[in-house]
Design a protein around this motif. Structure first.
Motif, PDB file in Angstrom:
ATOM      1  N   UNK A  69       0.807  -1.217   0.000  1.00  0.00           N
ATOM      2  CA  UNK A  69       0.000   0.000   0.000  1.00  0.00           C
ATOM      3  C   UNK A  69       0.844   1.274   0.000  1.00  0.00           C
ATOM      4  N   UNK A  70       1.821   1.378   0.875  1.00  0.00           N
ATOM      5  CA  UNK A  70       2.591   2.614   1.017  1.00  0.00           C
ATOM      6  C   UNK A  70       3.797   2.704   0.090  1.00  0.00           C
ATOM      7  N   UNK A  71       3.968   1.726  -0.770  1.00  0.00           N
ATOM      8  CA  UNK A  71       5.070   1.771  -1.732  1.00  0.00           C
ATOM      9  C   UNK A  71       4.620   2.580  -2.944  1.00  0.00           C
ATOM     10  N   UNK A  72       5.371   3.626  -3.252  1.00  0.00           N
ATOM     11  CA  UNK A  72       5.023   4.502  -4.369  1.00  0.00           C
ATOM     12  C   UNK A  72       5.712   4.091  -5.663  1.00  0.00           C
ATOM     13  N   UNK A  73       6.959   3.614  -5.550  1.00  0.00           N
ATOM     14  CA  UNK A  73       7.740   3.301  -6.744  1.00  0.00           C
ATOM     15  C   UNK A  73       8.824   2.287  -6.380  1.00  0.00           C
ATOM     16  N   UNK A  74       9.021   1.310  -7.236  1.00  0.00           N
ATOM     17  CA  UNK A  74      10.062   0.293  -7.056  1.00  0.00           C
ATOM     18  C   UNK A  74      10.884   0.240  -8.331  1.00  0.00           C
ATOM     19  N   UNK A  75      12.207   0.283  -8.186  1.00  0.00           N
ATOM     20  CA  UNK A  75      13.071   0.241  -9.360  1.00  0.00           C
ATOM     21  C   UNK A  75      14.272  -0.644  -9.085  1.00  0.00           C
TER      22      UNK A  75
END
Length: 172
Positions: A69-75
């Motif tokens: 839920x609180x993850x905005x972006x993963x790279x």
């Protein structure tokens, strides 16, 4: 193979715990993790270094992190040009006789002495993990009393754009 994943997350209680639980539930070991404020208020940046057997695992991790839920972006920035640094504080046994020798080792690594005691020095060193490992091996014969490392923090060089994230940050 070592992979570096960066995440931007909402800065809320329990977010880091949920992320690390995701790794441990799937039996993936985090080699290093750093967390700190980002350029956006209320948003933190997390850098994870993980050792995985194949590309499919990193893809699976990325997908699972994106579901949080609180993850905005993963790279996954492993295969891109990145700037990465780690900080180490090393307390080394030192006598007046060995200080000049230790200074000679410190100089090429651009490390600094941040504290001098009667029988020890505290050395601060920043750089890539390999540089820190090399310095530790050189300084070991003098006797390391204490060692603390931050873990790697990293992001893309220059003006590169991330291409493999599925969520975007929206600023209201």
């Amino acid at each position: 193979m070592k992979r570096t994943i960066t995440l931007t997350v909402n800065n809320r209680p329990g977010v880091l715990n949920r992320i690390t639980n995701l790794f441990s539930k799937r039996n993936y070991n985090i080699e290093s993790i750093t967390v700190g404020h980002s350029e956006l208020e209320g948003v933190s940046r997390i850098t994870c270094v993980v050792n995985v057997d194949n590309e499919n695992i990193i893809e699976q991790i990325t997908k699972q992190l994106n579901k949080q839920v609180d993850v905005l972006k993963v790279t996954d920035i492993s295969d891109q040009a990145i700037v990465s640094r780690e900080l180490a504080l090393i307390k080394v046994l030192s006598t007046p006789n060995t200080r000049s020798e230790i200074n000679a080792l410190i100089e090429p690594f651009r490390a600094t002495i941040v504290d001098i005691g009667k029988d020890s020095l505290v050395i601060q060193l920043t750089g890539e993990s390999e540089k820190i490992e090399a310095f530790i091996e050189l300084i070991k014969p003098y006797g390391i009393k204490e060692l603390a490392r931050t873990g790697t923090t990293a992001f893309l060089r220059g003006t590169q754009r991330t291409s493999n994230s599925t969520k975007n940050i929206s600023i209201v």
